[in-house]
Scaffold this motif. Structure first.
Motif, short mmCIF file in Angstrom:
data_model
loop_
_atom_site.label_atom_id
_atom_site.label_comp_id
_atom_site.label_asym_id
_atom_site.label_seq_id
_atom_site.Cartn_x
_atom_site.Cartn_y
_atom_site.Cartn_z
N PRO A 1 0.74 -1.40 0.02
CA PRO A 1 0.06 0.06 0.04
C PRO A 1 0.79 1.26 0.07
O PRO A 1 0.49 2.12 -0.73
N TYR A 2 2.06 1.08 0.52
CA TYR A 2 2.86 2.36 0.61
C TYR A 2 3.19 2.91 -0.74
O TYR A 2 3.06 3.93 -1.20
N ALA A 3 3.73 1.81 -1.51
CA ALA A 3 4.21 2.26 -2.72
C ALA A 3 2.96 2.55 -3.82
O ALA A 3 3.11 3.51 -4.53
N ALA A 4 1.70 2.13 -3.50
CA ALA A 4 0.68 2.24 -4.25
C ALA A 4 0.35 3.83 -3.79
O ALA A 4 -0.09 4.47 -5.01
N ILE A 5 0.41 4.36 -2.88
CA ILE A 5 0.33 5.81 -2.30
C ILE A 5 1.16 6.70 -2.78
O ILE A 5 0.90 7.62 -3.64
N LEU A 6 2.29 6.31 -2.82
CA LEU A 6 3.76 7.04 -3.46
C LEU A 6 3.35 7.23 -4.94
O LEU A 6 3.83 8.23 -5.29
N GLU A 7 3.08 6.21 -5.58
CA GLU A 7 2.86 5.85 -6.93
C GLU A 7 1.81 7.30 -7.48
O GLU A 7 2.03 7.99 -8.33
N ILE A 8 0.79 7.30 -6.68
CA ILE A 8 -0.14 8.29 -6.87
C ILE A 8 0.28 9.64 -6.48
O ILE A 8 0.10 10.65 -7.44
N ILE A 9 0.89 10.04 -5.37
CA ILE A 9 1.14 11.48 -5.03
C ILE A 9 2.39 11.88 -5.89
O ILE A 9 2.30 12.97 -6.38
N VAL A 10 3.41 10.73 -6.05
CA VAL A 10 4.55 11.57 -6.79
C VAL A 10 4.62 11.35 -8.07
O VAL A 10 4.73 12.34 -8.95
N TYR A 11 4.11 10.01 -8.78
CA TYR A 11 3.96 9.87 -10.23
C TYR A 11 2.87 10.81 -10.89
O TYR A 11 3.19 11.83 -11.46
N ALA A 12 1.58 10.45 -10.27
CA ALA A 12 0.44 10.83 -10.99
C ALA A 12 0.38 12.59 -10.56
O ALA A 12 -0.44 13.38 -11.28
N GLY A 13 0.78 12.70 -9.34
CA GLY A 13 0.66 14.13 -8.82
C GLY A 13 1.64 15.16 -9.21
O GLY A 13 1.31 16.22 -9.76
N ALA A 14 2.94 14.85 -9.16
CA ALA A 14 3.92 15.83 -9.32
C ALA A 14 4.71 15.62 -10.56
O ALA A 14 4.64 16.70 -11.32
#
Lengths: 100, 179
Positions: free
Chosen positions: B49-62
Motif C-alpha cells: 500500500p505504501y508504494a501504491a500511495i507514493l505512486e499516486i502522489i509522486v508520479y500522477a501528482g507531481a
C-alpha cells in the motif's frame, strides 16, 4: 494469490510498450512519457519481487526509482523547453546538425 | 484479489498503449495518468500500500503535473486539425471509463471483509521506513544529493538570460550574434 510470474509478465508488457513508444515516436514529449512508462514497469517489478519474498526492500528500491524518475523528468523537461526555444520544434528528427 | 489485479493490469496496459499512440500530447498525458493509477492499484493488490500511495502522489501528482505544465507552456497541443475536430465527449470518455474501472476496484477492495485480503502478505509503511533509515541510509542520502543536483540543473537550463547592453550597443543589437 497472483503468481509471481504473471506480475513480472505484466511488468514486461508495460516495459515493452514503453520501449516501442520510445523507438517509434519522434516527438520528444512522447519519448519522455515512454521512458516514464518503462521506469514505472521496472519499479513495479521491484515491488512485485519485494512482495514475493515478503521483504520491504522492494519498496525501498521503488522509492529510489521514483527519485531518479523525478530528477530525470525535471532535467529533461528543462532541456525540452530549451530545445523548443532554439529550434521552435520538439521533433527530434530536426536535431540533425551540430551547429545552427 | 486475483481478479482485481488482472483487471487493473489490463487497464494499465491499455492506457499505456493508448498513451503512446495519441497525437495530442494532453490526451496522451491523460492516458498516462490512468496508466499510473492502474499500476498503483496493481501494487495495492499485491500487498504494497505504501508504494501504491507514493505512486499516486509522486508520479500522477507531481511528475505528471510537470509534464502538463510543460505542454501548456510550449502550447503544442493545439494543432490545426485538432481545432477543427470537435473536442468534447469523445476525447474524455475513454479515460473516464478506465478511471471508473479503477475506482470500482478500489471501492471493492475497501468494502470487502478485511479477513478476505490475507492472501498477500501486506508490507506496512513502518517496515519500509525502518529499513530505509537503517540499512539503506547511505542510498537515501545519495538520492537527496541527486535531487539537489536535478534542481540546480533544471534551474540552470531553464533560466532566462537577461542581457544588459549599453545604450550605444542596443541600437546595433541585431548585428551581434546572440547566443
Amino acid at each position: 494469490m497472483i503468481p509471481y510470474e504473471i506480475q513480472i509478465l505484466v511488468a514486461a508488457f508495460l516495459f515493452a510498450i514503453g520501449l516501442i513508444g520510445l523507438l517509434t515516436r519522434r516527438n520528444l514529449i512522447f519519448m519522455l512519457m515512454s521512458v516514464e512508462i518503462m521506469m514505472n514497469a521496472g519499479a513495479f517489478a521491484f515491488v512485485a519481487s519485494g512482495a514475493r519474498w515478503t521483504q520491504a526492500d522492494g519498496q525501498v528500491m521503488f522509492l529510489f526509482v521514483l527519485t531518479v524518475a523525478a530528477a530525470e523528468v525535471a532535467v529533461a523537461l528543462a532541456l525540452l523547453i530549451l530545445m523548443h526555444k532554439h529550434f521552435k520544434t520538439v521533433d527530434t528528427n530536426q536535431l540533425n546538425s551540430l551547429k545552427n | 484479489m486475483d481478479i482485481l489485479f488482472i483487471v487493473s493490469s489490463i487497464v494499465a496496459v491499455i492506457a499505456s498503449a493508448m498513451a503512446i499512440t495519441r497525437r495530442n500530447a494532453v490526451h496522451a498525458l491523460l492516458f498516462l495518468i490512468v496508466s499510473l493509477m492502474g499500476v498503483s492499484m496493481m501494487m495495492y493488490t499485491i500487498g504494497a500500500p505504501y508504494a501504491a500511495i507514493l505512486e499516486i502522489i509522486v508520479y500522477a501528482g507531481a511528475i505528471m503535473m510537470l509534464f502538463v505544465f510543460t505542454v501548456m507552456m510550449l502550447n503544442l497541443s493545439v494543432s490545426p486539425e485538432d481545432e477543427k475536430r470537435k473536442t468534447g465527449f469523445k476525447t474524455w470518455i475513454f479515460p473516464l471509463i478506465l478511471g471508473a474501472v479503477l475506482l470500482s476496484i478500489m471501492a471493492i477492495s475497501f468494502l470487502r471483509d478485511p479477513s478476505w485480503e490475507g492472501l498477500h502478505q501486506v508490507i506496512l509503511p513502518k517496515h519500509v521506513g525502518r529499513l530505509m533509515f537503517s540499512h539503506y541510509l547511505l542510498p537515501v542520502e545519495l538520492a537527496g544529493v541527486l535531487l539537489l543536483a536535478a534542481i540546480v540543473g533544471a534551474y540552470y537550463l531553464g533560466r532566462t538570460r537577461k542581457r544588459n547592453l549599453h545604450r550605444y550597443l542596443q541600437n546595433q543589437e541585431d548585428s551581434y550574434d546572440t547566443l
